[in-house]
Structure formats: C-alpha cells, structure tokens
Design an enzyme around this catalytic site. Structure first.
Site, PDB file in Angstrom:
ATOM      1  N   ILE A  92     -83.250 -16.550  -0.200  1.00 46.95           N
ATOM      2  CA  ILE A  92     -82.142 -16.734  -1.143  1.00 46.95           C
ATOM      3  C   ILE A  92     -82.109 -15.510  -2.049  1.00 46.95           C
ATOM      4  O   ILE A  92     -82.980 -15.348  -2.899  1.00 46.95           O
ATOM      5  CB  ILE A  92     -82.353 -18.013  -1.997  1.00 46.95           C
ATOM      6  N   ARG A  93     -81.172 -14.645  -1.846  1.00 46.84           N
ATOM      7  CA  ARG A  93     -81.096 -13.379  -2.619  1.00 46.84           C
ATOM      8  C   ARG A  93     -82.492 -12.734  -2.691  1.00 46.84           C
ATOM      9  O   ARG A  93     -82.986 -12.361  -3.753  1.00 46.84           O
ATOM     10  CB  ARG A  93     -80.540 -13.633  -4.030  1.00 46.84           C
ATOM     11  N   HIS A 135     -88.969 -18.265   0.279  1.00 43.73           N
ATOM     12  CA  HIS A 135     -89.386 -19.511  -0.369  1.00 43.73           C
ATOM     13  C   HIS A 135     -90.039 -20.413   0.665  1.00 43.73           C
ATOM     14  O   HIS A 135     -89.346 -21.207   1.309  1.00 43.73           O
ATOM     15  CB  HIS A 135     -88.160 -20.236  -0.938  1.00 43.73           C
ATOM     16  N   CYS A 141     -90.435 -14.723  -4.034  1.00 46.43           N
ATOM     17  CA  CYS A 141     -89.090 -14.206  -4.322  1.00 46.43           C
ATOM     18  C   CYS A 141     -89.057 -13.508  -5.695  1.00 46.43           C
ATOM     19  O   CYS A 141     -89.634 -12.434  -5.837  1.00 46.43           O
ATOM     20  CB  CYS A 141     -88.065 -15.323  -4.183  1.00 46.43           C
ATOM     21  N   GLY A 186     -86.485 -17.569  -8.706  1.00 45.94           N
ATOM     22  CA  GLY A 186     -85.529 -17.816  -9.788  1.00 45.94           C
ATOM     23  C   GLY A 186     -84.764 -16.526  -9.981  1.00 45.94           C
ATOM     24  O   GLY A 186     -84.235 -15.960  -9.033  1.00 45.94           O
ATOM     25  N   GLU A 187     -84.765 -16.028 -11.186  1.00 45.23           N
ATOM     26  CA  GLU A 187     -84.133 -14.740 -11.471  1.00 45.23           C
ATOM     27  C   GLU A 187     -85.179 -13.899 -12.207  1.00 45.23           C
ATOM     28  O   GLU A 187     -85.555 -14.224 -13.332  1.00 45.23           O
ATOM     29  CB  GLU A 187     -82.858 -14.957 -12.289  1.00 45.23           C
ATOM     30  N   SER A 188     -85.619 -12.826 -11.548  1.00 48.27           N
ATOM     31  CA  SER A 188     -86.756 -12.076 -12.082  1.00 48.27           C
ATOM     32  C   SER A 188     -86.476 -11.459 -13.447  1.00 48.27           C
ATOM     33  O   SER A 188     -87.369 -11.373 -14.293  1.00 48.27           O
ATOM     34  CB  SER A 188     -87.183 -10.990 -11.086  1.00 48.27           C
ATOM     35  N   GLU A 193     -91.879 -22.857  -0.086  1.00 53.50           N
ATOM     36  CA  GLU A 193     -91.926 -24.193  -0.698  1.00 53.50           C
ATOM     37  C   GLU A 193     -90.662 -25.005  -0.417  1.00 53.50           C
ATOM     38  O   GLU A 193     -90.644 -26.207  -0.615  1.00 53.50           O
ATOM     39  CB  GLU A 193     -92.176 -24.072  -2.215  1.00 53.50           C
ATOM     40  N   ARG A 225     -84.399  -5.582  -5.168  1.00 54.84           N
ATOM     41  CA  ARG A 225     -83.898  -6.936  -5.354  1.00 54.84           C
ATOM     42  C   ARG A 225     -82.691  -7.195  -4.453  1.00 54.84           C
ATOM     43  O   ARG A 225     -82.005  -6.270  -4.049  1.00 54.84           O
ATOM     44  CB  ARG A 225     -83.487  -7.145  -6.821  1.00 54.84           C
TER      45      ARG A 225
HETATM   46  N1  GLN Z   1     -82.536 -12.005  -6.664  1.00 56.09           N
HETATM   47  C1  GLN Z   1     -83.437 -12.698  -7.529  1.00 56.09           C
HETATM   48  C2  GLN Z   1     -84.067 -11.711  -8.525  1.00 56.09           C
HETATM   49  O1  GLN Z   1     -83.737 -10.571  -8.571  1.00 56.09           O
HETATM   50  C3  GLN Z   1     -84.518 -13.447  -6.775  1.00 56.09           C
HETATM   51  C4  GLN Z   1     -83.947 -14.630  -6.042  1.00 56.09           C
HETATM   52  C5  GLN Z   1     -84.910 -15.744  -5.811  1.00 56.09           C
HETATM   53  O2  GLN Z   1     -85.958 -15.835  -6.434  1.00 56.09           O
HETATM   54  N2  GLN Z   1     -84.521 -16.646  -4.945  1.00 56.09           N
HETATM   55  O3  GLN Z   1     -84.915 -12.117  -9.251  1.00 56.09           O
END
Ligand code: GLN
Length: 189
Positions: free
Chosen positions: A134-135, A170, A79, A47-49, A172, A108
């Site tokens: 993904i990022r 990921h 992630c 997600g977004e940490s 999953e 990140r």
């Molecule tokens: N870039 C996101 C972060 O800094 C992580 C991306 C992800 O969980 N797919 O949290």
C-alpha cells in the site's frame, strides 16, 4: 513471555498486535518514552512516515526510541516503519527526518498510489511471503552489514541488520506470520 511494544502514534497498529499475540508475545501500545523501558522488542507500523516522524517529535519519543534501537532492542518496521528506520529518504516530505537505524536509501511510494495496492506472494530469505503493498517504499541501496531478505522481482523490499528487520509491505494484513516469527526469534534471542 516476551514483551513487545507497538508504536501507536498513527497507522496500522491493531493488526500487528493481533499477529504478535497469536504468536505468543505480550503486546503493549507505546506512545510515551517511559513506555520503552522494559520492552524486549519494538514494532513501527505502516501509516504515513512523515506523520509518524512529526508525532515522534511532538510526543518527545524520537530520542528515546533512537537510543533503544541503537542499543540493540530488536525492531520490526513495516512500510512507513521501514522508512522511519532508514538513514536516507530520497523524497522526504518537507522537514521529514528518519531515525537512521538501518543504513539504506529509500524511496517513498515507489510502487504507485493507493489505488495500485496489491497482494502478492514474494520470495524472502525465510520462504515465500504473502505481502500487501500500500503506497509502499522501495529500498534503492543498502549500506554495510545490511542483508537483503526480500525482493519483488529485482527490487529490494526487505532488509535486516543485526536486530533490525524492515519490510516495504504489510505482512500483518495478509495473515502471513513469516516476518513476525523471524522478528520474534530475534526478540527471544
Ligand atoms: N507512503 C507511506 C509513507 O511515505 C507509507 C505507506 C504505508 O505505510 N502503507 O510513509
């Protein structure tokens, strides 16, 4: 049957639930400190940490989660979940903290932006894994007692220490159960 809680404050929760259930675990969504009680394992999703960190505080979950993990409850972080488990984030968002469970330094968004997302087969200690990035973060350095369990070229994308397992990607999202199976091995003891 083992009971696994997936942290469900933000991010990619559903795919973890489906994969864990397909591997025979009972899965609950975790949003409150009281829900940590009685769990055999915990998943911190992607997600977004920085958002996950903020919500952990707002929901007063941070201390209880840190305590459970320090006491050895098995955990899988993917992630943003990997970032959340780290002791050091080199490029945190303003005021972003982490739980400090796995001694490692992470960066990140180390593999590019959303548009650079990719699925790749990579080497892991448990065989090849089909991994979606993904990022994704990169692990720049690991501390004592941490094993590197997955690499993408020369770069570290998976680590394990005691009952904690974390990957930058990921698993999953690709249907590859290798990493979740390893996590459930720890959960089942
Ligand atoms: N870039 C996101 C972060 O800094 C992580 C991306 C992800 O969980 N797919 O949290």
């Amino acid at each position: 049957m083992v009971k696994v809680g997936v942290l469900a404050l933000q991010g990619g929760v559903r795919e973890h639930v489906d994969m864990l259930e397909s591997l025979g675990a009972e899965v609950t969504l975790m949003r409150r400190a009281a829900e940590i009680e009685g769990l055999d394992g915990i998943v911190i999703p992607g997600g977004e940490s920085s958002t996950i960190d903020r919500l952990l505080c707002i929901f007063s979950l941070d201390d209880a989660l840190r305590t459970a993990l320090r006491n050895g409850t098995p955990v899988l972080g993917t992630c943003a979940g990997l970032i959340t488990l780290a002791t050091e984030i080199v490029d945190p968002a303003p005021e972003q903290r982490s739980l400090g469970i796995i001694p490692m330094r992470v960066r990140r968004n180390a593999f590019g932006r959303q548009i650079d997302s990719a699925v790749e087969v990579i080497d892991s200690a448990y065989g090849q894994v089909k991994a979606a990035y993904i990022r994704a973060p990169e692990v720049l350095a690991v501390g004592e007692g941490v094993s590197v369990i997955a690499t993408k070229g020369e770069r570290i994308v998976g680590v394990e220490k005691d009952n904690a397992l974390a990957v930058s990607f990921h698993p999953e999202l690709t249907g590859d159960t290798t990493i979740h199976a390893r996590f459930l091995e720890k959960v089942r003891g």
